[in-house]
Design a protein around this motif. Structure first.
Motif, PDB file in Angstrom:
ATOM      1  N   ALA A  83       0.874  -1.220   0.021  1.00 35.22           N
ATOM      2  CA  ALA A  83       0.052  -0.064  -0.024  1.00 35.22           C
ATOM      3  C   ALA A  83       0.911   1.293  -0.015  1.00 35.22           C
ATOM      4  CB  ALA A  83      -1.056   0.030   1.246  1.00 35.22           C
ATOM      5  N   ALA A  84       2.243   1.283   0.412  1.00 35.17           N
ATOM      6  CA  ALA A  84       2.777   2.298   0.471  1.00 35.17           C
ATOM      7  C   ALA A  84       4.533   1.862   0.256  1.00 35.17           C
ATOM      8  CB  ALA A  84       2.574   3.186   1.580  1.00 35.17           C
ATOM      9  N   PHE A  85       5.313   2.682  -0.212  1.00 34.82           N
ATOM     10  CA  PHE A  85       6.802   2.252  -0.458  1.00 34.82           C
ATOM     11  C   PHE A  85       7.616   3.711  -0.333  1.00 34.82           C
ATOM     12  CE2 PHE A  85       5.914   3.430  -4.477  1.00 34.82           C
ATOM     13  CZ  PHE A  85       7.278   3.752  -5.193  1.00 34.82           C
ATOM     14  N   GLY A 108       5.429   6.843  -2.425  1.00 30.84           N
ATOM     15  CA  GLY A 108       4.360   6.555  -2.961  1.00 30.84           C
ATOM     16  C   GLY A 108       3.119   5.871  -1.790  1.00 30.84           C
ATOM     17  N   VAL A 109       2.012   6.467  -1.805  1.00 28.96           N
ATOM     18  CA  VAL A 109       0.814   5.838  -0.938  1.00 28.96           C
ATOM     19  C   VAL A 109      -0.263   5.448  -1.955  1.00 28.96           C
ATOM     20  CG1 VAL A 109      -0.350   5.775   1.028  1.00 28.96           C
ATOM     21  CG2 VAL A 109       1.918   6.820   1.108  1.00 28.96           C
ATOM     22  N   LEU A 110      -0.916   4.488  -1.889  1.00 26.34           N
ATOM     23  CA  LEU A 110      -2.111   4.278  -2.642  1.00 26.34           C
ATOM     24  C   LEU A 110      -3.145   5.251  -2.067  1.00 26.34           C
ATOM     25  CD1 LEU A 110      -2.400   0.485  -3.028  1.00 26.34           C
ATOM     26  CD2 LEU A 110      -1.898   1.900  -4.641  1.00 26.34           C
ATOM     27  N   ARG A 111      -4.004   5.694  -3.041  1.00 24.16           N
ATOM     28  CA  ARG A 111      -4.679   6.837  -2.479  1.00 24.16           C
ATOM     29  C   ARG A 111      -5.941   6.195  -1.259  1.00 24.16           C
ATOM     30  NH1 ARG A 111      -7.763   9.384  -8.046  1.00 24.16           N
ATOM     31  NH2 ARG A 111      -5.709  10.080  -8.865  1.00 24.16           N
ATOM     32  N   ALA A 112      -6.408   4.787  -1.484  1.00 26.68           N
ATOM     33  CA  ALA A 112      -7.202   4.480  -0.331  1.00 26.68           C
ATOM     34  C   ALA A 112      -6.498   4.433   0.988  1.00 26.68           C
ATOM     35  CB  ALA A 112      -7.659   2.829  -0.993  1.00 26.68           C
ATOM     36  N   HIS A 113      -5.237   4.603   0.999  1.00 26.45           N
ATOM     37  CA  HIS A 113      -4.436   4.432   2.351  1.00 26.45           C
ATOM     38  C   HIS A 113      -3.797   5.651   2.734  1.00 26.45           C
ATOM     39  CE1 HIS A 113      -5.135   0.113   2.495  1.00 26.45           C
ATOM     40  NE2 HIS A 113      -4.883  -0.081   1.281  1.00 26.45           N
ATOM     41  N   GLY A 160      -3.349   9.407   4.349  1.00 27.55           N
ATOM     42  CA  GLY A 160      -3.758  10.004   5.671  1.00 27.55           C
ATOM     43  C   GLY A 160      -3.755   8.960   6.992  1.00 27.55           C
ATOM     44  N   ARG A 161      -3.048   8.145   6.706  1.00 24.41           N
ATOM     45  CA  ARG A 161      -2.636   7.147   7.896  1.00 24.41           C
ATOM     46  C   ARG A 161      -1.340   7.153   8.387  1.00 24.41           C
ATOM     47  NH1 ARG A 161      -4.538   1.101   6.157  1.00 24.41           N
ATOM     48  NH2 ARG A 161      -4.020   0.725   8.336  1.00 24.41           N
ATOM     49  N   GLY A 162      -0.504   7.935   7.811  1.00 22.42           N
ATOM     50  CA  GLY A 162       0.906   8.330   8.138  1.00 22.42           C
ATOM     51  C   GLY A 162       1.844   7.268   7.628  1.00 22.42           C
ATOM     52  N   GLU A 221       4.946  22.466  -4.471  1.00 20.31           N
ATOM     53  CA  GLU A 221       3.703  22.266  -4.096  1.00 20.31           C
ATOM     54  C   GLU A 221       3.163  21.176  -3.364  1.00 20.31           C
ATOM     55  OE1 GLU A 221       1.254  23.482  -7.741  1.00 20.31           O
ATOM     56  OE2 GLU A 221       2.332  25.146  -8.046  1.00 20.31           O
ATOM     57  N   ASN A 222       4.042  20.090  -3.179  1.00 21.62           N
ATOM     58  CA  ASN A 222       3.800  18.879  -2.598  1.00 21.62           C
ATOM     59  C   ASN A 222       3.707  19.102  -1.002  1.00 21.62           C
ATOM     60  OD1 ASN A 222       3.061  16.476  -1.721  1.00 21.62           O
ATOM     61  ND2 ASN A 222       4.863  15.419  -3.063  1.00 21.62           N
ATOM     62  N   LEU A 223       2.924  19.857  -0.395  1.00 18.67           N
ATOM     63  CA  LEU A 223       3.050  20.148   0.853  1.00 18.67           C
ATOM     64  C   LEU A 223       2.949  19.255   1.906  1.00 18.67           C
ATOM     65  CD1 LEU A 223       0.987  23.622   0.911  1.00 18.67           C
ATOM     66  CD2 LEU A 223       3.246  23.331   0.515  1.00 18.67           C
ATOM     67  N   PRO A 224       2.216  17.903   1.688  1.00 24.18           N
ATOM     68  CA  PRO A 224       2.205  16.850   2.729  1.00 24.18           C
ATOM     69  C   PRO A 224       3.665  16.404   2.744  1.00 24.18           C
ATOM     70  CG  PRO A 224       0.197  16.927   1.441  1.00 24.18           C
ATOM     71  CD  PRO A 224       1.088  18.092   0.762  1.00 24.18           C
ATOM     72  N   MET A 225       4.158  15.958   1.756  1.00 26.77           N
ATOM     73  CA  MET A 225       5.515  15.297   1.620  1.00 26.77           C
ATOM     74  C   MET A 225       6.602  16.287   2.273  1.00 26.77           C
ATOM     75  SD  MET A 225       6.262  12.353   1.191  1.00 26.77           S
ATOM     76  CE  MET A 225       7.626  11.872   2.009  1.00 26.77           C
ATOM     77  N   LEU A 226       6.435  17.503   1.770  1.00 33.02           N
ATOM     78  CA  LEU A 226       7.463  18.479   2.313  1.00 33.02           C
ATOM     79  C   LEU A 226       7.529  18.571   4.029  1.00 33.02           C
ATOM     80  CD1 LEU A 226       7.232  21.581  -0.133  1.00 33.02           C
ATOM     81  CD2 LEU A 226       9.344  20.186   0.369  1.00 33.02           C
TER      82      LEU A 226
END
Length: 308
Positions: free
Chosen positions: A223-225, A242-247, A249-251, A279-284
């Motif tokens: 689901a993420a890597f 990367g994280v799949l859309r469905a997963h 918001g879970r950290g 503009e990728n504020l979550p990853m920053l």
């Protein structure tokens, strides 16, 4: 003074690495990777690695090709770097002109190029008809400083593995990479739909460290890597997280990256680098939590061929 542009040869690898380390020290690359990339380029990419010499000394290089994974035909790239001690002598201009001629013959209509956000670099691009688009940040983390935060707790139902655990069948990682790459902010979108090509260009890349590449598995499905690339000596680079859309918001992005960085430090690596779209504020925000500091900015420029 004689300026010459020609094709890269394997014996140029050491000098090419020297140019890159001087011009853009935030990239993690090796002689082996450079030789390998030329030898294993997909024919659809029309890939060329050009080098510039001044009086017989290699002073610059241009990585050139078609964005063959894009769903929009005609998009191409030409990333030119010249050793700082040899700028202003015509090497960059000749590299770029040679690159554009090759791309035009290969069917390109738009050429994208990453340009360091410095006055001289941007002026060089603008004078040659390139227009600024999106920007990206280079970030650096001092792994030797022992300030890396402890990894978050692994949530219930999540299992952490490494890419090495998928050596027998990496196809699930291909599916994860394809799904998350499609969502990555970029001027040139990518559609990963060729598993055999991915096996060669991504899974088989000599810089990929499968033991440091960490995967979060949920209900048996990746689901993420975070993909780790290293120089096998001291430097670590995040190839993609990367994280799949469905997963989301879970950290999970923070989780996989934390465990990868801790593995890297335990393996003796001392510097970690990564890059983020501005503009990728979550990853920053995730990288700020780790202690990464911005060390440079690049601005992607584009020129439409045939338009002066």
């Amino acid at each position: 003074m004689t300026v010459l542009v020609r094709e890269f040869r394997p014996e140029d690898a050491a000098a090419t690495v020297d140019v890159l380390r001087a011009a853009i020290p935030f990239l993690v690359t090796t002689e082996q990777e450079i030789v390998w990339a030329v030898a294993h380029a997909n024919p659809a990419s029309a890939h060329r690695l050009l080098v510039a010499e001044i009086d017989g000394r290699l002073v610059g290089r241009a990585q050139v090709g078609l964005a063959y994974e894009s769903g929009t035909p005609g998009q191409a790239y030409a990333n030119v770097y010249v050793h700082p001690d040899h700028r202003g002598q015509g090497a960059g201009s000749l590299l770029l002109r040679t690159a554009e001629e090759h791309l035009a013959c290969a069917g390109a209509s738009s050429v994208y190029s990453w340009v360091l956000d410095a006055s001289a670099n941007r002026c060089f691009a603008e004078r040659r008809g390139y227009q600024a688009r999106r920007s990206a940040r280079f970030l650096r983390l001092d792994l030797a400083a022992d300030t890396l935060p402890p990894p978050p707790e692994i949530p219930a139902g999540v299992e952490l593995r490494t890419a090495a655990d998928f050596a027998g069948d990496p196809r699930p990682l291909f599916a994860l990479d394809a799904a998350t790459t499609a969502d990555e902010p970029s001027d040139i979108g990518a559609e990963l739909d060729d598993y055999e090509d991915w096996l060669t260009t991504t899974w088989g890349h000599p810089g990929l460290d499968r033991d440091l590449t960490v995967v979060a598995v949920v209900d048996g499905t990746p689901a993420a890597f975070t993909a780790a690339r290293t120089d096998r000596v001291s430097r670590y680079s995040s190839g993609m997280t990367g994280v799949l859309r469905a997963h989301r918001g879970r950290g999970l992005a923070k989780l996989v990256k934390a465990h990868s960085l801790h593995r890297a430090r335990a393996a003796g690596l001392t510097e970690a680098f990564t890059g983020n779209d501005a503009e990728n504020l979550p990853m920053l925000a995730v990288n700020k939590w780790f202690g990464y500091e911005i060390c440079a900015t690049e601005v992607r420029h584009v020129r439409e061929l045939g338009i002066d």
